[in-house]
Each structure stands twice: as structure tokens, then as C-alpha cells.
Design an enzyme around this catalytic site. Sequence first.
Site, PDB file in Angstrom:
ATOM      1  N   GLY A  36       0.802  -1.481  -0.088  1.00 53.64           N
ATOM      2  CA  GLY A  36       0.387   0.306   0.156  1.00 53.64           C
ATOM      3  C   GLY A  36       0.535   1.183   0.519  1.00 53.64           C
TER       4      GLY A  36
ATOM      5  CD  GLU B 284      -0.446 -12.409  -8.158  1.00 52.26           C
ATOM      6  OE1 GLU B 284       0.260 -12.672  -8.004  1.00 52.26           O
ATOM      7  OE2 GLU B 284      -1.788 -12.556  -9.249  1.00 52.26           O
TER       8      GLU B 284
ATOM      9  CB  SER C 237      -4.607   4.626  13.885  1.00 53.25           C
ATOM     10  OG  SER C 237      -5.920   4.261  14.763  1.00 53.25           O
TER      11      SER C 237
ATOM     12  CE  LYS D   4     -11.621   9.691   7.248  1.00 53.24           C
ATOM     13  NZ  LYS D   4     -10.235  10.552   7.541  1.00 53.24           N
TER      14      LYS D   4
ATOM     15  CG  ASN E 224      -7.601  13.115   5.915  1.00 52.16           C
ATOM     16  OD1 ASN E 224      -8.002  12.318   4.737  1.00 52.16           O
ATOM     17  ND2 ASN E 224      -7.817  13.208   6.495  1.00 52.16           N
TER      18      ASN E 224
ATOM     19  CB  SER F 227      -2.407   7.832   0.987  1.00 55.44           C
ATOM     20  OG  SER F 227      -3.385   8.519   0.953  1.00 55.44           O
TER      21      SER F 227
ATOM     22  CB  THR G  23     -17.883  17.299   1.129  1.00 54.38           C
ATOM     23  OG1 THR G  23     -16.688  17.139   2.315  1.00 54.38           O
ATOM     24  CG2 THR G  23     -17.849  15.097   0.378  1.00 54.38           C
TER      25      THR G  23
ATOM     26  CD  GLU H 154     -16.827  12.867   3.352  1.00 52.09           C
ATOM     27  OE1 GLU H 154     -15.858  12.439   3.310  1.00 52.09           O
ATOM     28  OE2 GLU H 154     -18.016  13.423   3.144  1.00 52.09           O
TER      29      GLU H 154
END
Length: 611
Positions: A286, A311, A402, A405, A442, A446, A467, A537
Amino acid sequence: MTYKKRLSLLIIVDSLIVISSIYVSFWLLNPSTSIFSSKTLLLSSLSLIIWHHLFAYTYKLYHKAWEYASVGEIITILKAVTYSVAVTGFVQLLAVGHIYIRALLITWMLHMILIGGSRFSWRVYRDIYFKPRSNKKRTLIIGAGAAGSMVARQLLQNKEAELFPVAFVDDDEKKHKLQVYDIPVMGSVADIEKTVEKMKIDNIIIAIPSLGKKEINTIYQECVKTDAKTKIIPMLEDLMSGKVSVNEVRDVEVEDLLGRDPVKLDMNSISESITGKTVLVTGAGGSIGSEICRQIANFTPKELILLGHGENSIYSIELELKADFADQIIIHTEIADIQDRDKIFLIMEKYMPHVVYHAAAHKHVPLMERNPEEAVKNNIFGTKNVADAADTFSVGTFVLVSSDKAVNPTNVMGATKRFAEMVIQELAQLSKTKFVAVRFGNVLGSRGSVIPLFKKQIQAGGPVTVTHPDMTRYFMTIPEASRLVIQAGTLARGGEIFVLDMGEPVKIVDLAKNLITLSGYTIEEIGIKFSGIRPGEKMYEELLNENEIHKADIFPKIHIGKATVKEREILNIFLLNFKNMNELDLRKYLLEVANNNEPEIKELFKKRINV
């Protein structure tokens, strides 16, 4: 011209200059004497030529690029000429018992003028001949200090450069109205917009490497008021480490505008905990996990285990690390799902790592709202599997990645991350393994973050969807997040939650505006559309709630939280009855547990689950 031809030319020219200088000086002092028959003159000429070339070689006079000559080259000429004349005087004393001081002084003066003039004429010729072409972009340099003047000089001397400096601005009022390399200092940062219009500027270069993020952001906001494209020189730490040179300007990136300086690492403590050790990283393919692997590799662990479910991503980071560290680190790859408890235990037993960084997780808020059971299985049970295995096989330190959030969570993803924190906090009370969690906001760039989404929308011509105009978030870069995780492992005592001092939160709409202008567009061209807050959110994120805050930093810019551990009974009841819950119950219980509503939790469990 080849080096040998250039060297030969310089030696011939210097020899003629030396002979001319000493003969002219003798003639000026005694024009009636036949200078060509003087034994002293012949001896002095021979001595001066020999010692000049010896000192020229010693001080690398023939290795200088004279088209870039400056004060340093003048000093070199001064040394070579002075020493060669001084030694010639000593030779005169030994040979004829007398030093012709006046003749040698005139020789020294002519020598300096002719040697220096012959060299600096190359630079003068270059500066006059290679005038900027009309297609070069007129450039304003912000900062008329050492870095700014160096950038200007490099641009002036490089005939291939597309930028041509025509003005400076600098907040130091003592420099105003002065000129650096014939380039005027027009005013301060507040005068950027006026200077761009007056000087018809195409490009702006921010050339103050010591600037903090807040100062960069302030300057950039002045730059975006103009139509000029803004670039920046590398940061001071990159210049000092030798990674880049001061003339390697680059585009301003959104990471430069975060408004705070990055955390500095305690290199010694990290080296002690990683160098020569076995380290396992889950979620190694990741965006966070792969960067953790890159950062760890710099500290040369003995073995590095890359564990991940995908993979392709694991293969990619394996290739990258082996290309750079194959001779220094033993790299292993394990394709495994952290939900597979048996496989995780087998891997932990096989490698017996000293440190585990647990970065594997589901983190996309709207997706987890629609699939709460998957969030639970991966973020809670997956974490419990890896943590239990670490405890069973006596791992030294376990670091959970962690999220902010997890604080007073209003969504499933945040609740599962808080639950994962509680799982390792409970283990920390019983285990010899040091279990800790790291929270950050954030992460720019990523997977699943707003930056890739905004970039796609900009490339498609817009609009960029935000938003809510008042929504704020804490932001950090991928390398910075990874460094925090690694540093937390060295500070671990067991049960802590570490939090980065992330400065002031950033408005999402401001981030979108910056990204649009950095991409070369105006806000009007792309547009911003407000889509409304999505389920789960928050308008504002937190890093610690009121009951968790320790005021003092445990490390510069790293805080430690004192998050409470829930009653073990509540945790165990939830874990045992998870499969019997419907989606509504699951979401409700997750949020109740994560928000520490213990009386309500107990009552709900008694009513809806047979306990």
C-alpha cells in the site's frame, strides 16, 4: 576545444605574458640598456617562467572554467603570480647578491593584469556574446540572498536555459533598489503582483531554501494573484545532504503548502531499533506500507518481510527495494490475508521478527459504510490476528497504523480503527510485546485520498468536487506519515497512542484551489462543485479527544495520547457475537463501543444478544 589543446594554449599564452612582463619592467626602469644581453634578466625570465608554471599547476590555474570566473579565481591568480615573483626575487639574491625590487613589482603588476585579463576576457566575451534569445521566459526570483543570486548566475550562464532572470524581490529593505548581476531588486514579497505586471514576468522562482512551509504558502498565495508560473528551489535539508543542487528548480507542489514543517527523526534511536534486526510490514504494497518499507530499508535491517494481499503491489515494492538494497538486506515476500489467522501465525513463527509495523487496513470511509462487516473482519479481526501472533512469538514492538477518524468516530471505518486500538491496548496490559498505535490525518497522494481524485477531475476539465466549503482536514505527506510510524516504534513503552502535531487543519476547498493553480489553470476554468457531506463524514476531524490529551510533547512535534481501554467484557462480547449481528446492529454497536458509551452498550447487548 579538447583539454590538451586548451592546456597547451594556456601554457603558451602564460609564457609569453611572463617574458613580456619582466622584459617590459626592466626596459621601463633602464631603457638605454640592452635588455637582451643582461644575464640577470635572462636568469629572472627563466626562473619566473618555471616557477609560474609550477605554482599554476599547484593551484590548478589551468583547470579553471574561466567562462565562470569570479573572486575565487582572482585569488588563485594572485597566489600563483605573487609566489612565482617572490621566488624569482630569491633566485636573484642567490645569483647576483641583489633583488631588483622595483623591476619585480612592475613585473608583478603587469603579470596580474595580463594573466587576469586574459582569463576574464573569456567570461566577458561569453556574457556579451551569449545574450538571451527572445524566446527565453522572463523570470522573477524571490530572494536576493546567496541562493537567489546563485540561481540568477546559473541561469545567466546557461545558454540552454529557457528562463532568464530580469528582477528580484526580497523582504530585506537594505537590498531594495540595488542590483545583483545587473538584475534589479524591485521590492518586497508584497510587490510581487506589481513587479510581474511591470516587468512582464512569465515565471517566478522561490529561491529561499530555508523557508518554512507557512512562509512558502504565504509567498505562493501572492504568486497565484499573477498569471506567472511559480517554481521553487529544493529545501535546505536536500541541498545540505547533496541530493540536489540549488539550480535544480521544480514546480511548487501541494506538499509545499501544508503550512507546517516536517517532523525530524531521532536517527540514533531508530538505528538501534532497526539496524541488523528482522522487521515485518503488513500492507507492504500500500501507499503507507510501501513507504514504511523504503524508510526502514535506509536503516539496513537484517531481514525485511513484505506481507500483503495484492500480489502486484508486493511484487512492485520488492523489485524496487531489491534494486537498491539487494546486497545489504535479505528481503522476503509473503502473499497473505491478515484475516487468515493460521497463515499469519505461521508467518510470524517462520521469521520471528523483532518489530512489526501493521499498515494493512480498509480505510475508504464511504465504502466501509456500505460494507461494515468487511471493515470489521479486516480492521478489527485482522489486527487481532497479527497482534495475537506478535504476542505469541514474542515480537519486541508492534506498531499499529491508525487514523484521526478513530477519535469520537462517526463512521464505520473510524470505529473499527478505534476498536483496533483498543484490541492492542488490552494486549499491551498483558504482553511482553510493546504494543502502540500511531494516529495521523489524511495522507496526501495515498490511495483513496482527495489528491488523486482532484487531479483526475482537473485533467478531465473539471469541475473539482468538494463536499462542503467549510470542511477541514489535517494533512501530511506519505514519507512524513511513514517516518512518524517508525519513530513511534522507538518511543514505545506499551499501550500508547502517538499523534503528530499536524499544525492547523486545512480547508478542503483551499487544497482544491491550490491544486488547480498548481496544475496551470485558473479556478474559473476548472470550477469547484459542492456535493454535500457523505454518510459518516465529519465536518472537522480530531486527533485526540478531550480525555486523551497530554499537553507536553514526548518528542518534538509528536504527542502521546492516554486513550482509555474499554472493559474487556465489552470487547469480548462484541468479538464473540459479531457474526450474529445484522448490519444495523453491527454499525450501532461499533459506534457505541468506539465512543465509550458503556451503559448503553451493556443494555444493548443484553436486549439484542443472548449473553
